[in-house]
Structure formats: C-alpha cells, structure tokens
Design an enzyme around this catalytic site. Structure first.
Site, mmCIF file in Angstrom:
data_model
loop_
_atom_site.group_PDB
_atom_site.id
_atom_site.type_symbol
_atom_site.label_atom_id
_atom_site.label_comp_id
_atom_site.label_asym_id
_atom_site.label_seq_id
_atom_site.Cartn_x
_atom_site.Cartn_y
_atom_site.Cartn_z
ATOM 1 N N ASN A 7 0.877 -1.168 0.000
ATOM 2 C CA ASN A 7 0.000 0.000 0.000
ATOM 3 C C ASN A 7 0.914 1.217 0.000
ATOM 4 O O ASN A 7 1.457 1.598 1.030
ATOM 5 C CB ASN A 7 -0.892 -0.042 1.249
ATOM 6 C CG ASN A 7 -1.866 1.126 1.300
ATOM 7 O OD1 ASN A 7 -1.811 2.030 0.469
ATOM 8 N ND2 ASN A 7 -2.734 1.106 2.295
ATOM 9 N N ARG A 95 -2.550 -2.138 -3.442
ATOM 10 C CA ARG A 95 -3.775 -1.374 -3.230
ATOM 11 C C ARG A 95 -3.740 -0.155 -4.151
ATOM 12 O O ARG A 95 -2.761 0.598 -4.160
ATOM 13 C CB ARG A 95 -3.852 -0.907 -1.781
ATOM 14 C CG ARG A 95 -5.075 -0.081 -1.555
ATOM 15 C CD ARG A 95 -5.108 0.509 -0.178
ATOM 16 N NE ARG A 95 -6.353 1.234 -0.009
ATOM 17 C CZ ARG A 95 -6.480 2.315 0.747
ATOM 18 N NH1 ARG A 95 -5.450 2.774 1.417
ATOM 19 N NH2 ARG A 95 -7.629 2.917 0.847
ATOM 20 N N HIS A 184 -13.203 2.397 -0.065
ATOM 21 C CA HIS A 184 -13.188 1.348 0.969
ATOM 22 C C HIS A 184 -13.793 0.050 0.440
ATOM 23 O O HIS A 184 -14.244 -0.803 1.214
ATOM 24 C CB HIS A 184 -13.990 1.740 2.232
ATOM 25 C CG HIS A 184 -13.450 2.903 2.995
ATOM 26 N ND1 HIS A 184 -14.277 3.793 3.661
ATOM 27 C CD2 HIS A 184 -12.192 3.329 3.226
ATOM 28 C CE1 HIS A 184 -13.543 4.708 4.254
ATOM 29 N NE2 HIS A 184 -12.268 4.464 4.005
ATOM 30 N N GLY A 214 -13.543 4.331 10.425
ATOM 31 C CA GLY A 214 -12.144 4.499 10.850
ATOM 32 C C GLY A 214 -11.850 5.986 10.846
ATOM 33 O O GLY A 214 -12.706 6.786 11.224
ATOM 34 N N GLY A 216 -11.323 7.438 7.983
ATOM 35 C CA GLY A 216 -12.306 7.639 6.928
ATOM 36 C C GLY A 216 -13.506 6.765 7.249
ATOM 37 O O GLY A 216 -13.357 5.700 7.855
ATOM 38 N N ARG A 245 -12.729 14.873 7.857
ATOM 39 C CA ARG A 245 -13.456 15.190 6.616
ATOM 40 C C ARG A 245 -14.930 15.432 6.927
ATOM 41 O O ARG A 245 -15.523 14.721 7.736
ATOM 42 C CB ARG A 245 -13.333 14.040 5.617
ATOM 43 C CG ARG A 245 -11.945 13.895 5.047
ATOM 44 C CD ARG A 245 -11.869 12.711 4.107
ATOM 45 N NE ARG A 245 -10.988 11.683 4.613
ATOM 46 C CZ ARG A 245 -10.980 10.426 4.193
ATOM 47 N NH1 ARG A 245 -11.823 10.041 3.261
ATOM 48 N NH2 ARG A 245 -10.139 9.555 4.699
ATOM 49 N N MET A 287 -11.347 9.167 18.055
ATOM 50 C CA MET A 287 -12.539 8.896 18.853
ATOM 51 C C MET A 287 -12.203 8.647 20.330
ATOM 52 O O MET A 287 -12.979 8.988 21.212
ATOM 53 C CB MET A 287 -13.284 7.710 18.237
ATOM 54 C CG MET A 287 -14.677 7.534 18.729
ATOM 55 S SD MET A 287 -15.672 9.042 18.745
ATOM 56 C CE MET A 287 -16.432 9.026 17.151
ATOM 57 N N ARG A 288 -11.024 8.082 20.592
ATOM 58 C CA ARG A 288 -10.658 7.851 21.999
ATOM 59 C C ARG A 288 -10.495 9.182 22.737
ATOM 60 O O ARG A 288 -10.914 9.321 23.875
ATOM 61 C CB ARG A 288 -9.373 7.018 22.087
ATOM 62 C CG ARG A 288 -9.597 5.575 21.678
ATOM 63 C CD ARG A 288 -8.342 4.884 21.308
ATOM 64 N NE ARG A 288 -7.768 5.430 20.078
ATOM 65 C CZ ARG A 288 -6.825 4.838 19.353
ATOM 66 N NH1 ARG A 288 -6.329 3.700 19.753
ATOM 67 N NH2 ARG A 288 -6.374 5.381 18.250
ATOM 68 N N ILE A 335 -13.083 2.456 14.687
ATOM 69 C CA ILE A 335 -14.198 2.844 15.564
ATOM 70 C C ILE A 335 -15.267 1.752 15.556
ATOM 71 O O ILE A 335 -15.745 1.327 16.614
ATOM 72 C CB ILE A 335 -14.799 4.194 15.107
ATOM 73 C CG1 ILE A 335 -13.742 5.305 15.177
ATOM 74 C CG2 ILE A 335 -16.018 4.552 15.941
ATOM 75 C CD1 ILE A 335 -14.176 6.629 14.547
ATOM 76 N N GLY A 336 -15.618 1.282 14.381
ATOM 77 C CA GLY A 336 -16.681 0.274 14.263
ATOM 78 C C GLY A 336 -16.379 -0.996 15.041
ATOM 79 O O GLY A 336 -17.266 -1.620 15.612
ATOM 80 N N ASN A 338 -14.238 -1.194 17.726
ATOM 81 C CA ASN A 338 -13.870 -1.002 19.132
ATOM 82 C C ASN A 338 -14.818 -0.170 19.971
ATOM 83 O O ASN A 338 -14.709 -0.172 21.192
ATOM 84 C CB ASN A 338 -12.490 -0.319 19.200
ATOM 85 C CG ASN A 338 -11.397 -1.208 18.658
ATOM 86 O OD1 ASN A 338 -11.164 -2.275 19.197
ATOM 87 N ND2 ASN A 338 -10.754 -0.782 17.584
ATOM 88 N N GLU A 388 -7.898 -5.672 5.111
ATOM 89 C CA GLU A 388 -7.746 -5.338 3.694
ATOM 90 C C GLU A 388 -6.540 -6.045 3.077
ATOM 91 O O GLU A 388 -6.565 -6.422 1.913
ATOM 92 C CB GLU A 388 -7.653 -3.828 3.523
ATOM 93 C CG GLU A 388 -9.020 -3.180 3.767
ATOM 94 C CD GLU A 388 -8.977 -1.687 3.948
ATOM 95 O OE1 GLU A 388 -9.215 -0.985 2.974
ATOM 96 O OE2 GLU A 388 -8.698 -1.217 5.072
HETATM 97 P P1 ADP Z 1 -7.888 4.203 9.033
HETATM 98 O O1 ADP Z 1 -9.104 4.744 8.386
HETATM 99 O O2 ADP Z 1 -6.757 5.181 9.091
HETATM 100 O O3 ADP Z 1 -7.481 2.821 8.591
HETATM 101 P P2 ADP Z 1 -8.623 2.909 11.516
HETATM 102 O O4 ADP Z 1 -9.560 1.925 10.921
HETATM 103 O O5 ADP Z 1 -7.373 2.419 12.124
HETATM 104 O O6 ADP Z 1 -8.312 4.105 10.545
HETATM 105 O O7 ADP Z 1 -9.440 3.716 12.627
HETATM 106 C C1 ADP Z 1 -8.895 4.792 13.304
HETATM 107 C C2 ADP Z 1 -9.920 5.288 14.284
HETATM 108 O O8 ADP Z 1 -10.269 4.220 15.164
HETATM 109 C C3 ADP Z 1 -9.424 6.432 15.152
HETATM 110 O O9 ADP Z 1 -10.299 7.528 15.033
HETATM 111 C C4 ADP Z 1 -9.556 5.912 16.542
HETATM 112 O O10 ADP Z 1 -10.210 6.875 17.306
HETATM 113 C C5 ADP Z 1 -10.491 4.746 16.429
HETATM 114 N N1 ADP Z 1 -10.225 3.755 17.472
HETATM 115 C C6 ADP Z 1 -9.197 2.887 17.556
HETATM 116 N N2 ADP Z 1 -9.280 2.163 18.700
HETATM 117 C C7 ADP Z 1 -10.382 2.599 19.349
HETATM 118 C C8 ADP Z 1 -11.033 2.272 20.575
HETATM 119 N N3 ADP Z 1 -10.544 1.324 21.372
HETATM 120 N N4 ADP Z 1 -12.146 2.936 20.895
HETATM 121 C C9 ADP Z 1 -12.652 3.882 20.093
HETATM 122 N N5 ADP Z 1 -12.105 4.248 18.932
HETATM 123 C C10 ADP Z 1 -10.986 3.612 18.560
#
Ligand code: ADP
Length: 409
Positions: A7, A95, A184, A214, A216, A245, A287-288, A335-336, A338, A388
């Site tokens: 990638n 990718r 995506h 995420g 995005g 965004r 998000m954390r 985010i989805g 976790n 991915e």
């Molecule tokens: P990308 O789109 O760069 O691949 P990711 O899929 O890694 O991103 O997602 C990144 C996001 O996931 C960040 O905004 C982060 O806040 C969120 N994230 C990661 N771990 C946690 C968690 N334990 N709780 C809430 N949000 C999380």
C-alpha cells in the site's frame, strides 16, 4: 505461495507478507517519511506468534525505490527475516485507490493497465500517483513476478446509475467522469463475505449494510452480494462524518466561504478534508480523545459524537429503505470494531425497523467477529474486524491460480 501486499502512499509504504497456504501474516511493516531528511523502516516478523520479533532502522529514505529495497532487506534479514530472497515472493498485490469506471475487479498489471491507472489520476490526484510509484518500483525490483492491482472503487462499480449519478449537467458525467465511485470497497467486500459466511448463507443471497468507521468512514448497501449504493462519492469526502473530513454538506457552502470569507478553492479543499469532521466540531479527530473529553465535560466533544452517530443512523435508515429486506448490519474498522458507544448510538431507536442490539454483547471487547444483536432482532448486527491486506492477498492468489475458486471471503 507467499504474497507481498503493498500500500504505497505519497511518503510511506505499508507492506505485509502473507503465506497463503495458511493465510498467516509472516511480516508486517512500514516505511515512513520518504523524501524527508530522516525516515524510518520497521517490520514486525511473525506477528502474534511465539517467534514474533521486530526490526527498525532510522535512516534517510530518498524515494520509493530506496524504501522498497529497505523493506526487502528487512524481509530477507539473515537473522530475523522471513524469506531467503526476493525469489521466494510468488506474487504482489497492490492497493490502488481509484480505478475509475474501467476497473470492476482486481486486475493483473501490464503496461495497458498502468496507463489506465495513470488516466484516473485526475480523479484521485493525491492517491493514485503514490500508488503508481509503488507499482512502478515493484515492477522494476521484481521482474517476472505477477503483480495485481486491487482497487478501492472496484466493488462499487455495480452501483446503478440512479445511485451514482449526481443531478448535474449530464455532460459533466460524459466528459469529466463526475459521478459517485465510492471507496473502501476492499473492506466492504471483505466484511460482507465474512458476514455471509458467519450467517451460513451464500453472499449472493445476502442483503447487508456494511459500516466502515475508521479515520475515513463509509457505509454501503449490498443487495445479493453486490454494492448498490455507498456514501463516499466522486472523492472520499461525501457522506458520513469522518475524523477530519466533513462528509455531506450543502455544496453552496463553498460559494459562501469564497464570497464572504474570501477563501480560495485550495484552502476550502484543505479545510473540508483536513480541518472538518469530528476535528472541525470539537478539535479532536481520534474517537478515543473524544470519549475522554466527553467524560471530562467537554460539550463540543459530546456534540461531535452526536453529529457523527446521528448521521450514521440517518444513512442506516436510508439504506434500509433502499434495500427493503436487510439480513445483516456490519460494523468494522477502528471505531466500528472497538467503540460500543458509537455502535449503540448509531442504531438507537431502530428497534421498530428490526434492529436491536444486546447491550452486554455489544460491550464485549474481543478482537474477533461477533454477533451483537439480540436473539430476536430481525436484522443480525455484527462486529467484524476488517482485513484489507488479507483481502488483497486473496484476490491476488485468485488471479495467480484462476482455475482455483477463490475462498469465499
Ligand atoms: P484508518 O481509516 O486510518 O485505517 P482505523 O480503521 O485504524 O483508521 O481507525 C482509526 C480510528 O479508530 C481512530 O479515530 C480511533 O479513534 C479509532 N479507534 C481505535 N481504537 C479505538 C477504541 N478502542 N475505541 C474507540 N475508537 C478507537
């Protein structure tokens, strides 16, 4: 067969080497800060096993070719490496962000394909040139090795005109290819395949809504295994509220910003892509950090969470209307996977549409696919980690051995 997945970004190269007989990750690495005075190359060997080890070098990485050579050096390191030489790599999967209307599926790279990817640069001026750099370097360093381009847009090429066409002068579509492409796609396709497998139903008979949250964010309506609508548009800016965004806005805001604040188009583009979304509302894009701020009484952080999850809910409703019958709703990405709060708020009040999640199941912290809906929910709600790299490696193997049916993903 060992597959190298690449990638390539503008200043970084992410890479993963997988042994596809077992689908094990042999090594996972990153070259960072290419072209800067000091860069980094790091690689974790045999991740998740007892033999896990890491290699890291800080040194200037002049260009993508140097970066890729350094990655190969780590992969073939005498003491810790996972392959003896470059010749052990059977095929390479790349990718590629934008495949325009030309690419409906992963494609073996030849000179015509390279030229076609180059043709799509105007549609993805930040991403496709960087992807092309990676491909060109890999073609030079691995002559004779089959290389495959896997496009983020390809899965969405099944979207019908009524969903991909913007209500704009039609010749903008005909002459400038202005339409929804969606992104995506590799992730949406992968989690859809996993969800179908877990539900014990052929993907071709599943209606799903996949929610990739995420940095995005995007959501896809999948009918009988095919994408029929998605929230990201011609560029990865439309739709859901993302880390930085904006997602959907009134297009006339551009005009307002120009006329009233004197902003030029480059600045507006930067602000909508880098300073908007969650960050624009509350100052945090992670998000954390937002949850910590909410816990500390930060009202803007609470508002950002509210705006994002409201938009998610609105699109889930829209895609339910588009699909009619929905078998599964899948959350994935950082985010989805976790964030139980974002998940529960995104489906809040949707019980009347047959979506009910079980609070205890939703709160379980497991890094594996899991069902979080109640036993009586008409729509099964799943959390499925996306992968991915594995998806790209599977697509690559399928093109190396076209006679073998690809594993149902
Ligand atoms: P990308 O789109 O760069 O691949 P990711 O899929 O890694 O991103 O997602 C990144 C996001 O996931 C960040 O905004 C982060 O806040 C969120 N994230 C990661 N771990 C946690 C968690 N334990 N709780 C809430 N949000 C999380």
């Amino acid at each position: 067969m060992k597959i190298l997945v690449i990638n390539s970004g503008s200043s970084s190269i992410k890479f993963q080497l997988l042994d596809m007989s077992s689908e094990q990750v042999l090594a996972s690495g990153l070259v960072e800060r290419i072209g800067e005075p000091m860069g980094t190359v790091k690689c974790t060997m045999r991740p998740g096993t007892e033999k896990q080890s890491a290699l890291k070098r800080d040194l200037p990485v002049a260009d993508h070719q140097t970066g890729m050579l350094l990655a190969v050096e780590l992969l073939t390191d005498k003491a810790q490496g996972v392959v003896g030489s470059r010749a052990d790599i059977g095929a390479i999967g790349h990718r590629v962000v934008h495949g325009g209307e030309r690419f409906h599926q992963p494609t073996v790279i030849d000179s015509a394909v390279l030229a076609a990817i180059r043709d799509t640069v105007p549609l993805a001026p930040l991403h496709n040139p960087a992807n092309l750099d990676g491909i060109e370097v890999a073609l030079r360093l691995f002559p004779g090795v089959l290389q495959v381009a896997v496009f983020d847009t390809a899965f969405h090429q099944s979207i019908p005109p009524r969903a991909y066409l913007y209500a704009l002068p039609y010749d903008w579509y005909e002459h400038h290819r202005i339409r929804r492409y969606g992104f995506h796609g590799t992730s949406h396709k992968y989690v859809a395949g996993e969800c179908a497998r877990l539900m014990g139903k052929p993907l071709a008979r599943c209606n799903l809504i996949t929610v990739h949250l995420g940095n995005g964010c995007s959501m896809t309506a999948i009918e009988n295994g095919r994408s029929i609508d998605t929230t990201l548009g011609m560029t990865p800016l439309e739709g859901l509220v993302m880390g930085t965004r904006s997602g959907d806005i009134d297009p006339a805001i551009h005009v307002f910003l120009h006329r009233n604040l004197g902003l030029d188009i480059e600045e507006i583009d930067r602000l909508l892509n880098k300073e908007s979304g969650l960050k624009g509302i509350c100052g945090y894009n992670d998000m954390r950090d937002i949850h910590s701020a909410v816990a500390a009484g930060d009202r803007r952080a609470a508002l950002a969470l509210d705006v994002q999850t409201y938009r998610n809910r609105k699109y889930i409703g829209a895609f339910m209307a588009v699909l009619g019958r929905v078998d599964g709703l899948v959350f994935t990405a950082g985010i989805g996977e976790n964030d139980d709060q974002v998940r529960s708020r995104s489906v809040q009040g949707l019980e009347c549409f047959g979506i009910a999640i079980d609070p205890e199941r939703n709160q379980r912290r497991l890094n594996e696919p899991r069902l979080i809906s109640t036993d009586t929910s008409a729509v099964q709600v799943w959390v499925i980690p996306t992968n991915e790299e594995l998806a790209i490696a599977r697509e690559t193997v399928a093109l190396v051995n076209p006679q073998e049916p690809m594993k149902e993903t």
